[in-house]
Design a protein around this motif. Sequence first.
Motif, PDB file in Angstrom:
ATOM      1  N   LEU A 104      14.532 -32.163 -15.130  1.00  0.00           N
ATOM      2  CA  LEU A 104      13.198 -31.631 -14.851  1.00  0.00           C
ATOM      3  C   LEU A 104      13.142 -31.050 -13.439  1.00  0.00           C
ATOM      4  O   LEU A 104      12.519 -30.011 -13.215  1.00  0.00           O
ATOM      5  CB  LEU A 104      12.146 -32.731 -14.996  1.00  0.00           C
ATOM      6  N   VAL A 105      13.777 -31.734 -12.497  1.00  0.00           N
ATOM      7  CA  VAL A 105      13.837 -31.221 -11.131  1.00  0.00           C
ATOM      8  C   VAL A 105      14.535 -29.870 -11.121  1.00  0.00           C
ATOM      9  O   VAL A 105      14.087 -28.917 -10.469  1.00  0.00           O
ATOM     10  CB  VAL A 105      14.570 -32.211 -10.203  1.00  0.00           C
ATOM     11  N   ASP A 106      15.613 -29.751 -11.872  1.00  0.00           N
ATOM     12  CA  ASP A 106      16.350 -28.493 -11.966  1.00  0.00           C
ATOM     13  C   ASP A 106      15.469 -27.399 -12.541  1.00  0.00           C
ATOM     14  O   ASP A 106      15.398 -26.282 -12.000  1.00  0.00           O
ATOM     15  CB  ASP A 106      17.593 -28.701 -12.838  1.00  0.00           C
ATOM     16  N   ASP A 107      14.755 -27.688 -13.635  1.00  0.00           N
ATOM     17  CA  ASP A 107      13.893 -26.690 -14.276  1.00  0.00           C
ATOM     18  C   ASP A 107      12.792 -26.215 -13.333  1.00  0.00           C
ATOM     19  O   ASP A 107      12.521 -25.012 -13.233  1.00  0.00           O
ATOM     20  CB  ASP A 107      13.261 -27.270 -15.543  1.00  0.00           C
ATOM     21  N   VAL A 108      12.147 -27.157 -12.655  1.00  0.00           N
ATOM     22  CA  VAL A 108      11.035 -26.809 -11.777  1.00  0.00           C
ATOM     23  C   VAL A 108      11.541 -26.032 -10.562  1.00  0.00           C
ATOM     24  O   VAL A 108      10.889 -25.096 -10.086  1.00  0.00           O
ATOM     25  CB  VAL A 108      10.263 -28.081 -11.353  1.00  0.00           C
ATOM     26  N   ALA A 109      12.728 -26.390 -10.064  1.00  0.00           N
ATOM     27  CA  ALA A 109      13.310 -25.650  -8.944  1.00  0.00           C
ATOM     28  C   ALA A 109      13.632 -24.221  -9.356  1.00  0.00           C
ATOM     29  O   ALA A 109      13.378 -23.265  -8.608  1.00  0.00           O
ATOM     30  CB  ALA A 109      14.567 -26.358  -8.441  1.00  0.00           C
ATOM     31  N   ARG A 110      14.188 -24.055 -10.541  1.00  0.00           N
ATOM     32  CA  ARG A 110      14.504 -22.710 -11.036  1.00  0.00           C
ATOM     33  C   ARG A 110      13.255 -21.858 -11.198  1.00  0.00           C
ATOM     34  O   ARG A 110      13.308 -20.626 -11.064  1.00  0.00           O
ATOM     35  CB  ARG A 110      15.226 -22.794 -12.382  1.00  0.00           C
ATOM     36  N   ALA A 111      12.136 -22.518 -11.497  1.00  0.00           N
ATOM     37  CA  ALA A 111      10.878 -21.798 -11.675  1.00  0.00           C
ATOM     38  C   ALA A 111      10.236 -21.411 -10.339  1.00  0.00           C
ATOM     39  O   ALA A 111       9.186 -20.769 -10.319  1.00  0.00           O
ATOM     40  CB  ALA A 111       9.907 -22.634 -12.492  1.00  0.00           C
ATOM     41  N   GLY A 112      10.850 -21.809  -9.228  1.00  0.00           N
ATOM     42  CA  GLY A 112      10.373 -21.375  -7.929  1.00  0.00           C
ATOM     43  C   GLY A 112       9.572 -22.380  -7.137  1.00  0.00           C
ATOM     44  O   GLY A 112       9.010 -22.031  -6.092  1.00  0.00           O
ATOM     45  N   ASP A 113       9.530 -23.630  -7.572  1.00  0.00           N
ATOM     46  CA  ASP A 113       8.777 -24.639  -6.823  1.00  0.00           C
ATOM     47  C   ASP A 113       9.547 -25.024  -5.567  1.00  0.00           C
ATOM     48  O   ASP A 113      10.688 -25.498  -5.657  1.00  0.00           O
ATOM     49  CB  ASP A 113       8.542 -25.873  -7.692  1.00  0.00           C
ATOM     50  N   PRO A 114       8.953 -24.856  -4.378  1.00  0.00           N
ATOM     51  CA  PRO A 114       9.703 -25.140  -3.144  1.00  0.00           C
ATOM     52  C   PRO A 114      10.058 -26.609  -2.957  1.00  0.00           C
ATOM     53  O   PRO A 114      11.097 -26.930  -2.375  1.00  0.00           O
ATOM     54  CB  PRO A 114       8.763 -24.643  -2.038  1.00  0.00           C
ATOM     55  N   VAL A 115       9.217 -27.518  -3.427  1.00  0.00           N
ATOM     56  CA  VAL A 115       9.501 -28.945  -3.277  1.00  0.00           C
ATOM     57  C   VAL A 115      10.717 -29.330  -4.100  1.00  0.00           C
ATOM     58  O   VAL A 115      11.643 -29.994  -3.602  1.00  0.00           O
ATOM     59  CB  VAL A 115       8.280 -29.798  -3.664  1.00  0.00           C
ATOM     60  N   ALA A 116      10.752 -28.928  -5.367  1.00  0.00           N
ATOM     61  CA  ALA A 116      11.906 -29.225  -6.219  1.00  0.00           C
ATOM     62  C   ALA A 116      13.160 -28.562  -5.671  1.00  0.00           C
ATOM     63  O   ALA A 116      14.257 -29.139  -5.703  1.00  0.00           O
ATOM     64  CB  ALA A 116      11.643 -28.770  -7.650  1.00  0.00           C
ATOM     65  N   ASP A 117      13.014 -27.333  -5.147  1.00  0.00           N
ATOM     66  CA  ASP A 117      14.166 -26.638  -4.582  1.00  0.00           C
ATOM     67  C   ASP A 117      14.707 -27.378  -3.360  1.00  0.00           C
ATOM     68  O   ASP A 117      15.930 -27.463  -3.177  1.00  0.00           O
ATOM     69  CB  ASP A 117      13.770 -25.216  -4.193  1.00  0.00           C
ATOM     70  N   GLU A 118      13.827 -27.925  -2.542  1.00  0.00           N
ATOM     71  CA  GLU A 118      14.262 -28.701  -1.380  1.00  0.00           C
ATOM     72  C   GLU A 118      15.042 -29.944  -1.804  1.00  0.00           C
ATOM     73  O   GLU A 118      16.018 -30.326  -1.151  1.00  0.00           O
ATOM     74  CB  GLU A 118      13.056 -29.113  -0.547  1.00  0.00           C
ATOM     75  N   ILE A 119      14.612 -30.572  -2.889  1.00  0.00           N
ATOM     76  CA  ILE A 119      15.309 -31.764  -3.379  1.00  0.00           C
ATOM     77  C   ILE A 119      16.730 -31.403  -3.796  1.00  0.00           C
ATOM     78  O   ILE A 119      17.701 -32.097  -3.427  1.00  0.00           O
ATOM     79  CB  ILE A 119      14.545 -32.390  -4.561  1.00  0.00           C
ATOM     80  N   VAL A 120      16.883 -30.315  -4.556  1.00  0.00           N
ATOM     81  CA  VAL A 120      18.215 -29.899  -4.999  1.00  0.00           C
ATOM     82  C   VAL A 120      19.085 -29.509  -3.807  1.00  0.00           C
ATOM     83  O   VAL A 120      20.269 -29.880  -3.731  1.00  0.00           O
ATOM     84  CB  VAL A 120      18.113 -28.733  -5.998  1.00  0.00           C
ATOM     85  N   THR A 121      18.501 -28.772  -2.864  1.00  0.00           N
ATOM     86  CA  THR A 121      19.258 -28.357  -1.680  1.00  0.00           C
ATOM     87  C   THR A 121      19.743 -29.552  -0.886  1.00  0.00           C
ATOM     88  O   THR A 121      20.906 -29.604  -0.438  1.00  0.00           O
ATOM     89  CB  THR A 121      18.383 -27.463  -0.790  1.00  0.00           C
TER      90      THR A 121
END
Length: 342
Positions: free
Chosen positions: A231-248
Amino acid sequence: MSGIPRTPAPLVVGVDAGGTGTRCAVVGLDGRVHGRGQGAGGNLRSSTDPARALRRALEEALSGVERGRIGAGHLAFAGAGGEDGARYRELAARAWREAGLPGAPAVGDDLAAAVAGATDSPDALLLLSGTGAVAALYRGGVQAARRDGYGWLLGDEGSGVWLGRQAVVRTLAALDGRGPATALLEVLPRALGTDGAEGSGPAADGTVLARRMVTAVHAAPPAELGRLAPLVDDVARAGDPVADEIVTEGARLLLHTFDSLAGAAGEDFADLPVVLAGGLLTGRTLLAARVTAALRARGTATVPVRDAATGAAALAARTLGPTVPPAEARRLHRAVAGLEPG
């Protein structure tokens, strides 16, 4: 001579038991897979019933297989090389007996099986992110150094459980105004089973929803947090900065863990094959893309684990018969593990 019955070639059993799934493969020495089985998580510390999971995976893989042909087995568990080793050996021996298999299986760490499922090189580096996260150095087929892999409470930085935990933490912060808004709030309550409760919708009072989410997380085994990683991956791919920060941040932590092996590896650190293991680094995830891109930018080539269960089977095949020349041993390893010739 034609009337003399031929004894069928032996088969070997490999098991890869992780925190969220147990996989078993029955393989011939020619590389043919005769059976596969799956079960739930097989980790003594984080799975609900590892004994049942192991039995199910074994029985499913052995369905239709003549059990007297099984010549050896290697069962790989996360943590089998530590303090839980005796418990894992007891678990494996009991499951082996209950399956009606001859002899006794070898029991080892899941990391060695992962390496064996990717390369026949006795010297290699491993970086794993699945339910947990760890990096390791192998010399002569033996683990020479290990970094992290300390479990969800004390480490496993960049793992699936780490990603899931960070997602819940950041969502709770958004709910009570301690952090920025995030689209994770739209998917996490549903994933945790709290979206159907009265007063738990996105527009509901944040305190109520937060309490329900916290209750749901504490009611499940810690390994269940790893199921939130996609879910974190999906939300990050959709452009959510918080989820993207977690993956980064997860990718940064994994690379930091990997780099901490440099001192132990010595001068050929940059020349050793780098095995990527675990669903988050072998699947098509943002985490895998960022870790792989960072390693590629350094000129580091990586090889993903093809199948840790057949890797464990290749380790089992090594115990059959007398010692064979190194070249033949590597050929046999490649065949059983399902690796390309080379």
